[in-house]
Design a protein around this motif. Structure first.
Motif, PDB file in Angstrom:
ATOM      1  N   LEU A  22       2.506  -1.097  10.005  1.00  0.00           N
ATOM      2  CA  LEU A  22       2.547  -2.186  11.155  1.00  0.00           C
ATOM      3  C   LEU A  22       1.199  -3.107  11.225  1.00  0.00           C
ATOM      4  O   LEU A  22       1.469  -4.330  11.517  1.00  0.00           O
ATOM      5  CB  LEU A  22       2.584  -1.469  12.448  1.00  0.00           C
ATOM      6  CG  LEU A  22       4.011  -0.569  12.545  1.00  0.00           C
ATOM      7  CD1 LEU A  22       3.709   0.056  14.088  1.00  0.00           C
ATOM      8  CD2 LEU A  22       4.995  -1.534  12.588  1.00  0.00           C
ATOM      9  N   GLU A  23       0.163  -2.384  10.925  1.00  0.00           N
ATOM     10  CA  GLU A  23      -1.026  -3.159  10.867  1.00  0.00           C
ATOM     11  C   GLU A  23      -2.149  -2.677   9.860  1.00  0.00           C
ATOM     12  O   GLU A  23      -2.155  -1.457   9.756  1.00  0.00           O
ATOM     13  CB  GLU A  23      -1.625  -3.316  12.274  1.00  0.00           C
ATOM     14  CG  GLU A  23      -3.160  -4.074  12.435  1.00  0.00           C
ATOM     15  CD  GLU A  23      -3.468  -3.915  13.791  1.00  0.00           C
ATOM     16  OE1 GLU A  23      -4.626  -4.380  14.027  1.00  0.00           O
ATOM     17  OE2 GLU A  23      -2.872  -3.635  14.913  1.00  0.00           O
ATOM     18  N   ARG A  24      -2.888  -3.400   9.213  1.00  0.00           N
ATOM     19  CA  ARG A  24      -3.891  -3.075   8.099  1.00  0.00           C
ATOM     20  C   ARG A  24      -5.185  -3.856   8.195  1.00  0.00           C
ATOM     21  O   ARG A  24      -4.952  -5.189   8.048  1.00  0.00           O
ATOM     22  CB  ARG A  24      -3.291  -3.197   6.986  1.00  0.00           C
ATOM     23  CG  ARG A  24      -4.264  -2.451   5.838  1.00  0.00           C
ATOM     24  CD  ARG A  24      -3.565  -2.573   4.347  1.00  0.00           C
ATOM     25  NE  ARG A  24      -4.354  -2.233   3.354  1.00  0.00           N
ATOM     26  CZ  ARG A  24      -4.209  -2.540   1.983  1.00  0.00           C
ATOM     27  NH1 ARG A  24      -3.019  -3.016   1.755  1.00  0.00           N
ATOM     28  NH2 ARG A  24      -5.080  -2.051   1.114  1.00  0.00           N
TER      29      ARG A  24
ATOM     30  N   GLY B  49      -2.753   0.093  -8.267  1.00  0.00           N
ATOM     31  CA  GLY B  49      -1.696   0.670  -8.041  1.00  0.00           C
ATOM     32  C   GLY B  49      -1.765   0.481  -6.107  1.00  0.00           C
ATOM     33  O   GLY B  49      -0.827   1.114  -5.677  1.00  0.00           O
ATOM     34  N   GLU B  50      -2.904   0.264  -5.865  1.00  0.00           N
ATOM     35  CA  GLU B  50      -2.981   0.005  -4.422  1.00  0.00           C
ATOM     36  C   GLU B  50      -2.494   1.262  -3.478  1.00  0.00           C
ATOM     37  O   GLU B  50      -1.448   1.398  -2.730  1.00  0.00           O
ATOM     38  CB  GLU B  50      -2.412  -1.201  -3.699  1.00  0.00           C
ATOM     39  CG  GLU B  50      -2.811  -1.188  -2.176  1.00  0.00           C
ATOM     40  CD  GLU B  50      -2.816  -2.816  -1.697  1.00  0.00           C
ATOM     41  OE1 GLU B  50      -3.965  -3.187  -1.125  1.00  0.00           O
ATOM     42  OE2 GLU B  50      -1.795  -3.440  -1.817  1.00  0.00           O
ATOM     43  N   GLU B  51      -3.309   2.396  -3.738  1.00  0.00           N
ATOM     44  CA  GLU B  51      -2.805   3.783  -3.128  1.00  0.00           C
ATOM     45  C   GLU B  51      -4.113   4.156  -2.124  1.00  0.00           C
ATOM     46  O   GLU B  51      -5.088   4.178  -2.477  1.00  0.00           O
ATOM     47  CB  GLU B  51      -2.685   4.765  -4.203  1.00  0.00           C
ATOM     48  CG  GLU B  51      -1.485   4.301  -5.069  1.00  0.00           C
ATOM     49  CD  GLU B  51      -1.332   5.095  -6.220  1.00  0.00           C
ATOM     50  OE1 GLU B  51      -0.334   5.267  -6.879  1.00  0.00           O
ATOM     51  OE2 GLU B  51      -2.483   5.805  -6.944  1.00  0.00           O
TER      52      GLU B  51
ATOM     53  N   LEU C 109       0.906  -1.091   0.027  1.00  0.00           N
ATOM     54  CA  LEU C 109       0.062   0.008  -0.032  1.00  0.00           C
ATOM     55  C   LEU C 109       0.814   0.943  -0.142  1.00  0.00           C
ATOM     56  O   LEU C 109       1.800   1.374   0.753  1.00  0.00           O
ATOM     57  CB  LEU C 109      -0.941  -0.103   1.302  1.00  0.00           C
ATOM     58  CG  LEU C 109      -1.844   1.288   1.601  1.00  0.00           C
ATOM     59  CD1 LEU C 109      -2.904   1.187   0.158  1.00  0.00           C
ATOM     60  CD2 LEU C 109      -2.579   1.221   2.685  1.00  0.00           C
ATOM     61  N   LYS C 110       0.662   2.252  -0.807  1.00  0.00           N
ATOM     62  CA  LYS C 110       1.111   3.380  -0.774  1.00  0.00           C
ATOM     63  C   LYS C 110       0.241   4.512  -0.145  1.00  0.00           C
ATOM     64  O   LYS C 110      -0.854   4.668  -0.703  1.00  0.00           O
ATOM     65  CB  LYS C 110       1.374   3.790  -2.446  1.00  0.00           C
ATOM     66  CG  LYS C 110       2.558   2.921  -3.198  1.00  0.00           C
ATOM     67  CD  LYS C 110       2.770   3.520  -4.371  1.00  0.00           C
ATOM     68  CE  LYS C 110       3.285   2.398  -5.305  1.00  0.00           C
ATOM     69  NZ  LYS C 110       2.869   2.550  -6.562  1.00  0.00           N
ATOM     70  N   ILE C 111       0.742   5.092   0.722  1.00  0.00           N
ATOM     71  CA  ILE C 111      -0.143   6.249   1.600  1.00  0.00           C
ATOM     72  C   ILE C 111       0.338   7.549   0.971  1.00  0.00           C
ATOM     73  O   ILE C 111       1.609   7.934   1.201  1.00  0.00           O
ATOM     74  CB  ILE C 111      -0.117   6.188   3.082  1.00  0.00           C
ATOM     75  CG1 ILE C 111      -0.523   4.718   3.345  1.00  0.00           C
ATOM     76  CG2 ILE C 111      -0.866   7.109   3.392  1.00  0.00           C
ATOM     77  CD1 ILE C 111      -0.367   4.381   4.947  1.00  0.00           C
ATOM     78  N   TYR C 112      -0.464   8.488   0.421  1.00  0.00           N
ATOM     79  CA  TYR C 112      -0.424   9.903  -0.144  1.00  0.00           C
ATOM     80  C   TYR C 112      -1.074  10.636   0.898  1.00  0.00           C
ATOM     81  O   TYR C 112      -2.229  10.519   1.529  1.00  0.00           O
ATOM     82  CB  TYR C 112      -0.840  10.004  -1.446  1.00  0.00           C
ATOM     83  CG  TYR C 112      -0.146   9.123  -2.435  1.00  0.00           C
ATOM     84  CD1 TYR C 112       0.921   9.937  -3.025  1.00  0.00           C
ATOM     85  CD2 TYR C 112      -0.381   8.051  -2.755  1.00  0.00           C
ATOM     86  CE1 TYR C 112       1.663   9.396  -4.121  1.00  0.00           C
ATOM     87  CE2 TYR C 112       0.122   7.340  -3.697  1.00  0.00           C
ATOM     88  CZ  TYR C 112       1.264   8.114  -4.403  1.00  0.00           C
ATOM     89  OH  TYR C 112       2.044   7.463  -5.324  1.00  0.00           O
ATOM     90  N   ARG C 113      -0.174  11.791   1.192  1.00  0.00           N
ATOM     91  CA  ARG C 113      -0.918  12.926   2.176  1.00  0.00           C
ATOM     92  C   ARG C 113      -1.078  14.017   1.392  1.00  0.00           C
ATOM     93  O   ARG C 113      -0.245  14.808   0.869  1.00  0.00           O
ATOM     94  CB  ARG C 113       0.021  13.287   3.464  1.00  0.00           C
ATOM     95  CG  ARG C 113      -0.494  14.496   4.192  1.00  0.00           C
ATOM     96  CD  ARG C 113       0.319  15.027   5.275  1.00  0.00           C
ATOM     97  NE  ARG C 113       1.605  15.585   4.461  1.00  0.00           N
ATOM     98  CZ  ARG C 113       2.541  15.897   5.075  1.00  0.00           C
ATOM     99  NH1 ARG C 113       3.016  15.462   6.159  1.00  0.00           N
ATOM    100  NH2 ARG C 113       3.452  16.657   4.422  1.00  0.00           N
TER     101      ARG C 113
ATOM    102  N   ILE D 201      -8.816   0.119   9.970  1.00  0.00           N
ATOM    103  CA  ILE D 201      -7.769   0.981  10.544  1.00  0.00           C
ATOM    104  C   ILE D 201      -6.229   0.352   9.789  1.00  0.00           C
ATOM    105  O   ILE D 201      -6.040  -0.516   9.396  1.00  0.00           O
ATOM    106  CB  ILE D 201      -7.344   0.634  11.877  1.00  0.00           C
ATOM    107  CG1 ILE D 201      -6.880  -0.894  12.186  1.00  0.00           C
ATOM    108  CG2 ILE D 201      -8.319   1.104  12.856  1.00  0.00           C
ATOM    109  CD1 ILE D 201      -6.057  -0.971  13.363  1.00  0.00           C
ATOM    110  N   ILE D 202      -5.632   1.562   9.630  1.00  0.00           N
ATOM    111  CA  ILE D 202      -4.181   1.389   9.200  1.00  0.00           C
ATOM    112  C   ILE D 202      -3.198   1.705  10.003  1.00  0.00           C
ATOM    113  O   ILE D 202      -3.545   3.162  10.548  1.00  0.00           O
ATOM    114  CB  ILE D 202      -3.844   1.854   7.974  1.00  0.00           C
ATOM    115  CG1 ILE D 202      -4.598   1.148   6.832  1.00  0.00           C
ATOM    116  CG2 ILE D 202      -2.177   1.712   7.528  1.00  0.00           C
ATOM    117  CD1 ILE D 202      -4.632   1.759   5.553  1.00  0.00           C
ATOM    118  N   ILE D 203      -2.157   1.336  10.814  1.00  0.00           N
ATOM    119  CA  ILE D 203      -1.208   1.742  11.913  1.00  0.00           C
ATOM    120  C   ILE D 203       0.116   1.672  11.255  1.00  0.00           C
ATOM    121  O   ILE D 203       0.478   0.969  10.467  1.00  0.00           O
ATOM    122  CB  ILE D 203      -1.260   0.815  13.137  1.00  0.00           C
ATOM    123  CG1 ILE D 203      -2.637   0.752  13.561  1.00  0.00           C
ATOM    124  CG2 ILE D 203      -0.239   1.286  14.012  1.00  0.00           C
ATOM    125  CD1 ILE D 203      -2.742   0.076  14.784  1.00  0.00           C
ATOM    126  N   THR D 204       0.625   2.994  11.278  1.00  0.00           N
ATOM    127  CA  THR D 204       1.911   3.207  10.413  1.00  0.00           C
ATOM    128  C   THR D 204       3.006   3.552  11.814  1.00  0.00           C
ATOM    129  O   THR D 204       2.467   4.274  12.938  1.00  0.00           O
ATOM    130  CB  THR D 204       2.061   4.192   9.609  1.00  0.00           C
ATOM    131  OG1 THR D 204       1.629   5.449  10.013  1.00  0.00           O
ATOM    132  CG2 THR D 204       1.157   3.805   8.388  1.00  0.00           C
TER     133      THR D 204
END
Length: 160
Positions: free
Chosen positions: A25-27, A86-88, A4-8, A31-34
């Protein structure tokens, strides 16, 4: 999981940044924990953890100083857009923020930016309405002494 690519994405200033160094760390579906370090060196904070609450529209982060002492909890009001191609995950900052200091002091930030967003038509009015509702829900959770229901997701990773 880590594909997963995370964009802000921010409206003020107008920018979109790939959080390429954040570690997932978790998805789950909720939730998604980073875990992350600051994008640019800063004096006030150094690293932290974030939990993206995908169905609630919050991002709750625990900010640490370089010596690993807690600076504060920082809550962003956000909107999420997931692109399977692209799993974004695009995380759009809806401007209003809440900071909770270790002594319990609560500060709401950037409400003036909501007004600027309306005045400069940076987004549709319903987005601002959505942001205000999410902010109200978050503040009610905090005032009802239930903020730990959000922080517990991060705390289990900090303790490891």
């Amino acid at each position: 999981m880590n594909h997963l690519k995370i964009y802000r994405k921010r409206m003020i200033p107008d920018e979109c940044i790939l959080l390429k160094d954040d570690i997932i760390l978790e998805r789950t579906d909720d939730i998604i924990i980073t875990k992350w370090n600051t994008l640019k060196p800063r004096r006030d904070f150094h690293h932290g953890y974030s939990c993206y609450f995908l169905k609630l529209g919050y991002k709750v982060s625990k900010f640490y100083r370089e010596d690993n002492s807690l600076l504060y909890w920082y809550c962003d009001i956000v909107d999420y857009t997931y692109r399977e191609t692209g799993e974004e995950l695009l995380v759009t900052d809806l401007l209003a923020d809440v900071v909770i200091y270790p002594d319990g002091y609560i500060k709401v930030l950037d409400l003036n930016e909501l007004a600027v967003a309306i005045e400069q038509t940076l987004c549709e009015p319903h987005i601002i309405t959505q942001a205000l509702r999410k902010l109200d829900n978050l503040l009610n959770l905090i005032y009802d002494d239930k903020f730990d229901t959000l922080t517990s997701y991060i705390e289990k990773w900090v303790e490891k």
